[in-house]
Design a protein around this motif. Sequence first.
Motif, mmCIF file in Angstrom:
data_model
loop_
_atom_site.group_PDB
_atom_site.id
_atom_site.type_symbol
_atom_site.label_atom_id
_atom_site.label_comp_id
_atom_site.label_asym_id
_atom_site.label_seq_id
_atom_site.Cartn_x
_atom_site.Cartn_y
_atom_site.Cartn_z
ATOM 1 N N ILE A 17 0.664 -1.518 -0.041
ATOM 2 C CA ILE A 17 -0.156 0.093 -0.010
ATOM 3 C C ILE A 17 0.787 1.395 0.194
ATOM 4 O O ILE A 17 0.215 2.386 -0.662
ATOM 5 C CB ILE A 17 -0.749 0.022 0.658
ATOM 6 C CG1 ILE A 17 -2.092 -1.260 0.954
ATOM 7 C CG2 ILE A 17 -1.545 1.464 1.409
ATOM 8 C CD1 ILE A 17 -2.651 -1.109 -0.470
ATOM 9 N N PHE A 50 -6.668 -1.494 -0.959
ATOM 10 C CA PHE A 50 -6.386 -0.227 -0.364
ATOM 11 C C PHE A 50 -7.537 0.355 0.024
ATOM 12 O O PHE A 50 -7.195 1.440 1.313
ATOM 13 C CB PHE A 50 -6.131 0.591 -1.546
ATOM 14 C CG PHE A 50 -5.066 2.051 -1.835
ATOM 15 C CD1 PHE A 50 -4.366 1.989 -2.075
ATOM 16 C CD2 PHE A 50 -6.487 2.665 -1.773
ATOM 17 C CE1 PHE A 50 -3.600 3.001 -2.019
ATOM 18 C CE2 PHE A 50 -5.236 4.408 -1.580
ATOM 19 C CZ PHE A 50 -4.259 4.672 -2.284
ATOM 20 N N GLU A 53 -7.038 -0.308 3.783
ATOM 21 C CA GLU A 53 -6.371 0.104 4.841
ATOM 22 C C GLU A 53 -6.234 1.995 4.425
ATOM 23 O O GLU A 53 -6.012 2.043 5.502
ATOM 24 C CB GLU A 53 -5.297 -0.353 3.934
ATOM 25 C CG GLU A 53 -4.323 -1.866 3.820
ATOM 26 C CD GLU A 53 -4.104 -2.509 5.485
ATOM 27 O OE1 GLU A 53 -3.479 -1.841 5.734
ATOM 28 O OE2 GLU A 53 -4.524 -3.376 5.902
#
Length: 75
Positions: A17, A50, A53
């Motif tokens: 990430i 993504f 997170e």
Amino acid sequence: RQSIGHSIEQEIRTVHIGRAKQLLSQTALPISQVALHSGYQSSTGFSVAFRKETGVAPREYRKQWRGDLRDSQRR
């Protein structure tokens, strides 16, 4: 786990990430290419990870970053 405070899987996700954030903020690569360069095999899986997170979709992250960049350049 003791030395980094979380699982190796979480550490790998964090690195992936982080790379994606760098690519989204510093390049104009399509999201599919950001996904591949960040270690994901599909843009769908990348987008899900993504968002999980960061709390935002990759496109939104890029828009937010670009907005911040434009604001700072005006000052």
